[in-house]
Design an enzyme around this catalytic site. Sequence first.
Site, short mmCIF file in Angstrom:
data_model
loop_
_atom_site.label_atom_id
_atom_site.label_comp_id
_atom_site.label_asym_id
_atom_site.label_seq_id
_atom_site.Cartn_x
_atom_site.Cartn_y
_atom_site.Cartn_z
N LYS A 160 6.34 -4.34 -3.40
CA LYS A 160 7.77 -4.20 -3.15
C LYS A 160 8.10 -4.18 -1.66
O LYS A 160 9.10 -4.75 -1.23
CB LYS A 160 8.25 -2.90 -3.81
CG LYS A 160 9.72 -2.60 -3.62
CD LYS A 160 10.50 -3.12 -4.78
CE LYS A 160 11.99 -2.94 -4.63
NZ LYS A 160 12.72 -4.09 -5.16
N HIS A 163 16.31 -38.41 -3.46
CA HIS A 163 15.64 -38.94 -2.26
C HIS A 163 14.14 -38.72 -2.30
O HIS A 163 13.50 -38.64 -1.25
CB HIS A 163 16.28 -38.35 -1.00
CG HIS A 163 17.71 -38.73 -0.87
ND1 HIS A 163 18.12 -40.00 -0.51
CD2 HIS A 163 18.84 -38.04 -1.13
CE1 HIS A 163 19.43 -40.06 -0.52
NE2 HIS A 163 19.90 -38.88 -0.90
N TRP A 187 -2.55 -2.93 -1.67
CA TRP A 187 -2.20 -4.35 -1.72
C TRP A 187 -3.15 -5.01 -0.72
O TRP A 187 -3.03 -4.80 0.49
CB TRP A 187 -0.75 -4.56 -1.33
CG TRP A 187 -0.26 -5.95 -1.54
CD1 TRP A 187 0.16 -6.51 -2.71
CD2 TRP A 187 -0.14 -6.99 -0.55
NE1 TRP A 187 0.53 -7.82 -2.52
CE2 TRP A 187 0.35 -8.14 -1.20
CE3 TRP A 187 -0.41 -7.06 0.81
CZ2 TRP A 187 0.59 -9.33 -0.54
CZ3 TRP A 187 -0.17 -8.26 1.47
CH2 TRP A 187 0.32 -9.39 0.80
N GLU A 209 8.69 -15.51 -9.74
CA GLU A 209 7.88 -14.34 -9.36
C GLU A 209 7.53 -13.46 -10.55
O GLU A 209 6.49 -12.82 -10.54
CB GLU A 209 8.54 -13.53 -8.24
CG GLU A 209 9.77 -12.77 -8.65
CD GLU A 209 10.37 -11.95 -7.50
OE1 GLU A 209 9.63 -11.43 -6.67
OE2 GLU A 209 11.61 -11.83 -7.47
N ARG A 252 4.22 -0.55 -4.56
CA ARG A 252 3.85 -0.94 -3.20
C ARG A 252 2.53 -1.72 -3.15
O ARG A 252 2.12 -2.21 -2.09
CB ARG A 252 3.73 0.30 -2.30
CG ARG A 252 5.00 1.07 -2.17
CD ARG A 252 4.80 2.28 -1.29
NE ARG A 252 4.55 1.89 0.09
CZ ARG A 252 5.48 1.66 0.99
NH1 ARG A 252 6.76 1.81 0.67
NH2 ARG A 252 5.17 1.32 2.22
N LYS A 310 13.53 -15.50 -8.75
CA LYS A 310 13.41 -14.49 -9.81
C LYS A 310 12.54 -15.02 -10.94
O LYS A 310 11.65 -14.34 -11.44
CB LYS A 310 14.81 -14.21 -10.33
CG LYS A 310 15.38 -12.90 -10.49
CD LYS A 310 15.26 -11.75 -9.57
CE LYS A 310 14.35 -11.77 -8.42
NZ LYS A 310 14.73 -11.09 -7.25
N GLU A 347 17.94 -17.88 -5.40
CA GLU A 347 17.55 -16.56 -5.93
C GLU A 347 17.16 -16.67 -7.41
O GLU A 347 16.17 -16.06 -7.85
CB GLU A 347 18.71 -15.58 -5.73
CG GLU A 347 18.53 -14.20 -6.34
CD GLU A 347 17.30 -13.43 -5.81
OE1 GLU A 347 16.64 -13.91 -4.88
OE2 GLU A 347 17.01 -12.36 -6.36
N ASN A 401 -1.96 2.65 5.31
CA ASN A 401 -1.01 1.58 4.98
C ASN A 401 -0.71 0.84 6.28
O ASN A 401 -0.37 1.49 7.27
CB ASN A 401 0.26 2.25 4.40
CG ASN A 401 1.45 1.30 4.30
OD1 ASN A 401 2.59 1.74 4.31
ND2 ASN A 401 1.21 0.03 4.17
N GLY A 402 -0.88 -0.48 6.28
CA GLY A 402 -0.59 -1.24 7.50
C GLY A 402 -1.73 -2.19 7.83
O GLY A 402 -2.59 -2.46 6.98
N CYS A 430 0.84 -1.19 0.00
CA CYS A 430 0.00 0.00 0.00
C CYS A 430 0.88 1.25 0.00
O CYS A 430 1.87 1.33 0.70
CB CYS A 430 -0.96 0.09 1.17
SG CYS A 430 -2.12 -1.26 1.25
C1 F6R Z 1 12.02 -10.76 -4.55
C2 F6R Z 1 12.02 -9.72 -3.53
C3 F6R Z 1 11.53 -10.09 -2.19
C4 F6R Z 1 12.24 -9.28 -1.11
C5 F6R Z 1 11.59 -9.54 0.25
C6 F6R Z 1 12.28 -8.75 1.35
O1 F6R Z 1 12.51 -10.27 -5.77
O2 F6R Z 1 12.35 -8.60 -3.78
O3 F6R Z 1 11.66 -11.46 -1.94
O4 F6R Z 1 13.59 -9.63 -1.09
O5 F6R Z 1 10.24 -9.17 0.21
O6 F6R Z 1 12.18 -7.38 1.13
P1 F6R Z 1 13.18 -6.38 1.81
O7 F6R Z 1 14.55 -6.68 1.28
O8 F6R Z 1 12.70 -5.02 1.43
O9 F6R Z 1 13.12 -6.63 3.29
#
Ligand code: F6R
Length: 588
Positions: free
Chosen positions: A583, A487, A73, A471, A27, A468, A464, A97-98, A2
Amino acid sequence: MCGIVSYASDKDVIKRIMTGLKSLEYRGYDSSGIAYIKDDNINIIKREGPIKNLDKVLDYEDEAYVGIAHTRWATHGKADDINSHPHRQGKITLVHNGIIENYAELKKELIKKGYKFKSETDTEVAAATIDDLYNKYNNMLEVLSKIPSILKGSYALNIICDDKIDTIYGIRKDCPLIVGLSKTGNMMASDIPAILHVTNKYIVLDNDDIVVLNKDNVKIYNNKKEEITKKIKEFDNTEEVISKNGYDHFMLKEINEEPEVVKKLISLYTKDGKVKDLFNIKKYKNIDIVACGSASFAGQIGKYFIEKYAGIRVNVYFASEYRYQTNFFTKDTLVILISQSGETADTLAALKLAKENNIDTLAIVNRRDSSIAREAKYVIYTEAGIEIAVATTKAYLAQVLVLLFLAIQGNKKEKDILDELKKLPNIMIKYINDYDYFKIAKLVKNKEHVFYLGRGIDYYLSMEGSLKLKEISYIHSEAFQAGELKHGSISLIDEDFGVISVVTDKSISDKTISNLKEVAARGAKIISITNNKDDHFADYKILLEDYGEVLGPLSVIIPMQLLAYNVAKLKGCDIDKPRNLAKSVTVE
Ligand code: F6R
C-alpha cells in the site's frame, strides 16, 4: 512497503505484536518475522509468505517482555526465510523499513572487519554497521546519533541490543514511525492501525529523532542527544479503522464509504454554493501535478478540470520520472503533489526537488502527519479516512474532488457544479446497488487482455479503471485513447480481446463511438460504461443517467471499481492484498 511493530510490556507481548503486524500486512506480505526476549534470551522466528505462515508456528503462551516484528515487501534479495527480518549481527537485532542506498560499500568495509553475512539484504548491513559502532562507543544513544551521517537512503529501524534487553530503540529517516503510549506498555509502529488494539495515544516521530523505550518509559532525543518533548496525539476513529464492518473485503467496505466521503468533503470545503477559501491556484501560470499510480490518474482528471475551469496550463508527471527529467520551473510554477499515504518515496523526492528550487508546493494528502503533508508548503487533506485495501478507491475519489474544488473556485459555473455535486452521494448509492456487477464480471473474467478505451476525461477515468482491473484481477489491461488505437495497437484486437469503454463526454462521444465500432468490426466484444442510451456500439452497457459535464464522469467511478472488484472475486484473487504490491511505497 514493509511494516514494523515493536512492544515492551509485562503481558501479551507476542499476541499484541502479531495483532499489530497483521494490521500492517497491507504494507507488504512477502515474508514476516519476530524477535522477542524470553528468559533473557533472544528468539528469532521468520517465515516466507504471508503473516499467517508465521502465526502458525508461534507460541502465544511464551512469556516475552520485549519484541520487534516485521512484514516484508522484498527489495534486496528474494522473499525467503533468510532474507526476512529481523536480522542479527553481533549484539544487535533489528527490523527495517526503507532502503540503505550505500549498503554495498558499507558491506565491503564490514567484511574487511570480519563480519559475515547470511542474507542478501541491506538490512543485515545496517545491523552490522550498528553493531560495529556499538563496539566502539558502547552506548546506543551515541551510536544512533551517528546513524544519519553513516546510513544513506531511507529507514525506520527498531532495534534490540543484547546489553539492554528490556529496551527497544528506534530511529527514522523518510520512512514513517510512530510511538504508541499506554499504561500496559509502549510500542513503536509504521502506522496507526498497528497500535489501536493497545492504545489510541501516539507520537509522530520526525527524521533523526531517537527513541529509547521500555514498558514503563519512553524517551525521545534529537540528533544532538538532547531529550525532547513531543506532542501526544489521540486517534478517535478506532472502530472505523480496524473492522471490515461486515463486508467481505476492505476494498468493498471502502467503496461503500464513498458516498459519505463526498458528503464530508462538500461540507468541509464548500459553503453556500462556493468553494471555501481552500487555496488560490490562480496566482500561478503553470502547474505541475506529480504523483504515482492512481494518485497520478486523479491528477489527470485534475488537469482536465483546472485547464477547463481555471484556464491554467497543467502538466501531470509520474513522480518516479520527475526528479530525473528536465523541469521548467519559473517563479509562477506551482507543484501539486498528490498522495493517499503521504509517504510515497518518489512523490516525496519530487516535493524535495521543488522545494530546493524554491517552488511553491501544495500537497493533497489523505494521511495526517505524513511526510509529504509535513514537508509541503501548503497542504489540503482529502479526509477519506484510513484506507486499508491496497487498491485505492475512496482516497482516489477524494483526490479528484479536491482537485475539482481547486479548479472551479471563482468560475461562473462554480455554484451550478456544486449544486449538482450534492446529488453525487445518492447517485453513488444507486450505482452500488443497481447493477449485477457479478454478471458483467463473468464477461471479463476469462479475458487475457483488455483495452479500457475513452477520449478526454473518459480516457483519464479509463486509466484508473484499467489499473484497478489489472492490479486486483491480474488481467492485463491498458487504458488507451480511443482515437489513437488505429495508429498501430488495433492490430492486437481479435474476438478474444476484451474492450471496456467509458463514454460520458457528450462533446466527443460520437467520435469515441466511431472508434468503438471500428473495434467491434474486428470481432471484439465491448462492455461500455456510458450514458448513451441509443447508439448500438456495445454488446453490454452499464447504462448511467445523463448527469452532465461533471457529475456524468464522476458517476463512472463506482461502476469501474465494482467491476474490477467482482472480476477479482470471481477469479478468487486476494483482493485486499494483490500479489507483489504494497500500500505504501516508501522506496524509489
Ligand atoms: C493503486 C494504488 C497505487 C497508489 C500509488 C500512490 O490502487 O493505490 O497506484 O495510488 O502507489 O500511492 P500514494 O497515493 O499513497 O502516494
